[in-house]
Design a protein around this motif. Sequence first.
Motif, PDB file in Angstrom:
ATOM      1  N   LEU A   1       0.937   8.180   4.509  1.00 33.87           N
ATOM      2  CA  LEU A   1       1.882   9.286   4.321  1.00 33.87           C
ATOM      3  C   LEU A   1       2.650   9.550   5.620  1.00 33.87           C
ATOM      4  N   ASN A   2       1.936   9.605   6.740  1.00 38.02           N
ATOM      5  CA  ASN A   2       2.594   9.828   8.033  1.00 38.02           C
ATOM      6  C   ASN A   2       3.577   8.708   8.360  1.00 38.02           C
ATOM      7  N   ARG A   3       3.181   7.477   8.071  1.00 34.97           N
ATOM      8  CA  ARG A   3       4.054   6.329   8.326  1.00 34.97           C
ATOM      9  C   ARG A   3       5.324   6.425   7.486  1.00 34.97           C
ATOM     10  N   MET A   4       5.181   6.827   6.216  1.00 40.51           N
ATOM     11  CA  MET A   4       6.348   6.920   5.342  1.00 40.51           C
ATOM     12  C   MET A   4       7.258   8.087   5.716  1.00 40.51           C
ATOM     13  N   VAL A   5       6.680   9.165   6.259  1.00 41.14           N
ATOM     14  CA  VAL A   5       7.503  10.270   6.766  1.00 41.14           C
ATOM     15  C   VAL A   5       8.362   9.746   7.909  1.00 41.14           C
TER      16      VAL A   5
ATOM     17  N   ALA B   1       0.835  -1.210   0.000  1.00 40.59           N
ATOM     18  CA  ALA B   1       0.000   0.000   0.000  1.00 40.59           C
ATOM     19  C   ALA B   1       0.870   1.261   0.000  1.00 40.59           C
ATOM     20  N   GLU B   2       1.932   1.252   0.801  1.00 43.51           N
ATOM     21  CA  GLU B   2       2.841   2.399   0.827  1.00 43.51           C
ATOM     22  C   GLU B   2       3.490   2.598  -0.534  1.00 43.51           C
ATOM     23  N   PHE B   3       3.835   1.492  -1.201  1.00 44.55           N
ATOM     24  CA  PHE B   3       4.443   1.591  -2.523  1.00 44.55           C
ATOM     25  C   PHE B   3       3.484   2.247  -3.516  1.00 44.55           C
ATOM     26  N   GLU B   4       2.204   1.902  -3.431  1.00 46.94           N
ATOM     27  CA  GLU B   4       1.216   2.510  -4.330  1.00 46.94           C
ATOM     28  C   GLU B   4       1.127   4.019  -4.092  1.00 46.94           C
ATOM     29  N   VAL B   5       1.179   4.435  -2.836  1.00 50.49           N
ATOM     30  CA  VAL B   5       1.163   5.857  -2.507  1.00 50.49           C
ATOM     31  C   VAL B   5       2.437   6.520  -3.046  1.00 50.49           C
ATOM     32  N   LEU B   6       3.564   5.848  -2.870  1.00 46.52           N
ATOM     33  CA  LEU B   6       4.834   6.366  -3.362  1.00 46.52           C
ATOM     34  C   LEU B   6       4.820   6.496  -4.887  1.00 46.52           C
TER      35      LEU B   6
ATOM     36  N   GLU C   1      14.437   7.571  -4.661  1.00 47.33           N
ATOM     37  CA  GLU C   1      14.287   7.644  -6.114  1.00 47.33           C
ATOM     38  C   GLU C   1      13.682   6.331  -6.580  1.00 47.33           C
ATOM     39  N   ARG C   2      12.748   6.404  -7.519  1.00 48.36           N
ATOM     40  CA  ARG C   2      12.053   5.208  -7.986  1.00 48.36           C
ATOM     41  C   ARG C   2      13.035   4.170  -8.531  1.00 48.36           C
ATOM     42  N   GLU C   3      13.920   4.604  -9.386  1.00 50.42           N
ATOM     43  CA  GLU C   3      14.852   3.673 -10.025  1.00 50.42           C
ATOM     44  C   GLU C   3      15.753   2.987  -8.994  1.00 50.42           C
ATOM     45  N   THR C   4      16.269   3.743  -8.053  1.00 45.88           N
ATOM     46  CA  THR C   4      17.143   3.187  -7.015  1.00 45.88           C
ATOM     47  C   THR C   4      16.373   2.204  -6.141  1.00 45.88           C
ATOM     48  N   TYR C   5      15.156   2.586  -5.735  1.00 42.87           N
ATOM     49  CA  TYR C   5      14.358   1.725  -4.869  1.00 42.87           C
ATOM     50  C   TYR C   5      14.000   0.415  -5.568  1.00 42.87           C
ATOM     51  N   THR C   6      13.513   0.494  -6.817  1.00 47.33           N
ATOM     52  CA  THR C   6      13.105  -0.724  -7.515  1.00 47.33           C
ATOM     53  C   THR C   6      14.310  -1.614  -7.819  1.00 47.33           C
ATOM     54  N   TYR C   7      15.464  -1.014  -8.087  1.00 48.19           N
ATOM     55  CA  TYR C   7      16.673  -1.814  -8.310  1.00 48.19           C
ATOM     56  C   TYR C   7      17.036  -2.594  -7.046  1.00 48.19           C
ATOM     57  N   LYS C   8      17.030  -1.903  -5.894  1.00 44.62           N
ATOM     58  CA  LYS C   8      17.380  -2.570  -4.635  1.00 44.62           C
ATOM     59  C   LYS C   8      16.375  -3.654  -4.281  1.00 44.62           C
TER      60      LYS C   8
ATOM     61  N   LEU D   1      -4.473   8.303  -6.740  1.00 49.29           N
ATOM     62  CA  LEU D   1      -4.725   6.918  -6.330  1.00 49.29           C
ATOM     63  C   LEU D   1      -6.141   6.484  -6.702  1.00 49.29           C
ATOM     64  N   ASN D   2      -7.095   7.393  -6.574  1.00 50.42           N
ATOM     65  CA  ASN D   2      -8.497   7.057  -6.855  1.00 50.42           C
ATOM     66  C   ASN D   2      -8.787   6.868  -8.339  1.00 50.42           C
ATOM     67  N   GLU D   3      -7.811   7.155  -9.197  1.00 50.86           N
ATOM     68  CA  GLU D   3      -7.987   6.885 -10.628  1.00 50.86           C
ATOM     69  C   GLU D   3      -8.022   5.381 -10.884  1.00 50.86           C
ATOM     70  N   ALA D   4      -7.313   4.603 -10.053  1.00 48.90           N
ATOM     71  CA  ALA D   4      -7.237   3.154 -10.243  1.00 48.90           C
ATOM     72  C   ALA D   4      -8.220   2.398  -9.348  1.00 48.90           C
ATOM     73  N   LYS D   5      -8.358   2.815  -8.095  1.00 53.57           N
ATOM     74  CA  LYS D   5      -9.291   2.178  -7.159  1.00 53.57           C
ATOM     75  C   LYS D   5      -9.604   3.166  -6.043  1.00 53.57           C
ATOM     76  N   THR D   6     -10.628   2.888  -5.283  1.00 54.46           N
ATOM     77  CA  THR D   6     -11.057   3.803  -4.234  1.00 54.46           C
ATOM     78  C   THR D   6     -10.177   3.690  -2.998  1.00 54.46           C
ATOM     79  N   TRP D   7      -9.661   4.827  -2.586  1.00 55.81           N
ATOM     80  CA  TRP D   7      -8.857   4.928  -1.376  1.00 55.81           C
ATOM     81  C   TRP D   7      -9.556   5.885  -0.426  1.00 55.81           C
ATOM     82  N   HIS D   8      -9.556   5.572   0.865  1.00 53.15           N
ATOM     83  CA  HIS D   8     -10.107   6.472   1.866  1.00 53.15           C
ATOM     84  C   HIS D   8      -9.051   7.505   2.244  1.00 53.15           C
ATOM     85  N   ASP D   9      -9.491   8.745   2.389  1.00 48.56           N
ATOM     86  CA  ASP D   9      -8.583   9.842   2.732  1.00 48.56           C
ATOM     87  C   ASP D   9      -7.741   9.512   3.962  1.00 48.56           C
ATOM     88  N   LYS D  10      -8.409   8.996   4.984  1.00 49.29           N
ATOM     89  CA  LYS D  10      -7.737   8.711   6.252  1.00 49.29           C
ATOM     90  C   LYS D  10      -6.635   7.657   6.067  1.00 49.29           C
TER      91      LYS D  10
END
Length: 124
Positions: A45-49, A7-12, A70-77, A30-39
Amino acid sequence: MIEISKAEFEVLEALWQNHPASASEIIARLNEAKTWHDKTVKTLLNRMVKKGAISFEKQQRHYLYSPLLERETYTYKEGSSLIERFFGGKIAPLVAGFAKTEKLSKGDIDDLKKVIAQWEQDNG
């Protein structure tokens, strides 16, 4: 390496599309693909901070979020970690497994051939 849930990855991913971004902008993406609740999104977001995956800057009454990864660095690792854990660091068994189950398309094969040809040119 920072542990990121699915879920965090989708937000990222939504944040990587365009940043800095407010929570409402991220939720809209995010809501373009599926329904996400604001909360839920705000909790993620707070967890990832706290994890150090993203940062924020307060502008008037809004928080604007930016990725620290960075997306590329993260996905490579992540890809390297997966290959190490499941395939002893060898890529061939991974590709062979996909080939045997017919998960590789002609386009995938062509892309792999290009990568191999480029590697041979650079290293041969």
